[in-house]
Design a protein around this motif. Structure first.
Motif, short mmCIF file in Angstrom:
data_model
loop_
_atom_site.label_atom_id
_atom_site.label_comp_id
_atom_site.label_asym_id
_atom_site.label_seq_id
_atom_site.Cartn_x
_atom_site.Cartn_y
_atom_site.Cartn_z
N VAL A 115 -9.18 -1.75 -12.02
CA VAL A 115 -8.60 -2.99 -12.34
C VAL A 115 -8.14 -2.71 -14.07
CG1 VAL A 115 -8.59 -5.48 -12.49
CG2 VAL A 115 -9.92 -4.31 -10.82
N HIS A 116 -6.87 -3.41 -14.13
CA HIS A 116 -6.39 -3.60 -15.61
C HIS A 116 -5.98 -4.95 -15.72
CE1 HIS A 116 -3.52 -2.58 -19.04
NE2 HIS A 116 -4.63 -3.20 -19.43
N THR A 117 -6.35 -5.70 -16.55
CA THR A 117 -6.27 -7.05 -16.86
C THR A 117 -5.65 -7.17 -18.00
OG1 THR A 117 -7.90 -7.82 -15.33
CG2 THR A 117 -7.03 -9.60 -16.79
N HIS A 118 -4.56 -7.80 -18.11
CA HIS A 118 -3.69 -7.93 -19.51
C HIS A 118 -2.72 -9.05 -19.35
CE1 HIS A 118 -0.14 -5.52 -17.66
NE2 HIS A 118 -0.88 -5.34 -17.07
N LEU A 119 -1.82 -9.22 -20.65
CA LEU A 119 -0.96 -10.28 -20.47
C LEU A 119 0.43 -9.66 -20.50
CD1 LEU A 119 -2.18 -12.32 -23.68
CD2 LEU A 119 -2.32 -13.11 -21.05
N ASN A 120 1.41 -10.56 -19.79
CA ASN A 120 2.55 -10.07 -19.68
C ASN A 120 3.31 -9.67 -21.09
OD1 ASN A 120 3.31 -12.77 -20.40
ND2 ASN A 120 4.91 -12.85 -18.94
N PRO A 121 4.53 -9.18 -21.24
CA PRO A 121 5.19 -8.87 -22.77
C PRO A 121 5.40 -10.13 -23.35
CG PRO A 121 6.19 -7.39 -21.15
CD PRO A 121 5.32 -8.46 -20.34
N GLU A 122 5.64 -11.45 -22.95
CA GLU A 122 5.84 -12.77 -23.67
C GLU A 122 4.38 -13.25 -24.01
OE1 GLU A 122 7.23 -11.83 -20.43
OE2 GLU A 122 8.89 -10.86 -21.50
N ALA A 123 3.28 -12.94 -23.24
CA ALA A 123 1.94 -13.46 -23.48
C ALA A 123 2.02 -15.00 -22.74
CB ALA A 123 1.76 -13.70 -24.99
#
Length: 143
Positions: A115-123
């Protein structure tokens, strides 16, 4: 069972991101199961070598005993907070679930989920990407 190299071959870019998060910091966290079934969290160091995900355990360590009894585990990369005002630069965090196999010199992990949890480019959205051997790579975005 899926070795790290098999996951890498199936999803090389995703594997690179997850491994980068694990390699970014020395200390990670492992969850194992105690004899009574309750969870145990311990600090751990991992290595990606020759297509294998491995880690050690000191002699008589509780986590090693847990894994010899029940090989199920969860690994978590180091967690860092997003920088206020630069949330889009946050690399996120990674998790790996699987089973540990005693190699005599440590443990090797067969992967059951990554799993990788992150934000989209616009956060503006949380992005969760996950891979399993059965279903491959999937992704959801949520507020």
């Amino acid at each position: 069972m899926t070795a790290w190299r098999e996951f890498e071959a199936a999803e090389p870019e995703f594997a690179r991101r997850v491994q980068g998060l694990f390699d970014a910091h020395r200390h990670k966290t492992i969850a194992t199961l105690r004899a009574d079934g309750s969870p145990r969290i311990s600090g751990i160091e991992t290595k990606f070598t020759d297509g294998e995900l491995t880690f050690g355990s000191m002699p008589n360590a509780r986590k090693g005993a847990d894994l010899k009894r029940d090989p199920r585990l969860a690994l978590h990369s180091a967690t860092v907070d997003p920088v206020e005002g630069a949330e889009a630069d946050w690399p996120g965090e990674a998790k790996i679930a699987g089973r540990a196999f005693d190699t005599g010199e440590g443990f090797r992990v067969d992967v059951t989920e990554v799993v990788h949890t992150h934000l989209n480019p616009e956060a503006t959205l949380l992005v969760v990407e996950w891979w399993t051997p059965e279903a491959g790579l999937r992704k959801i975005e949520r507020e």
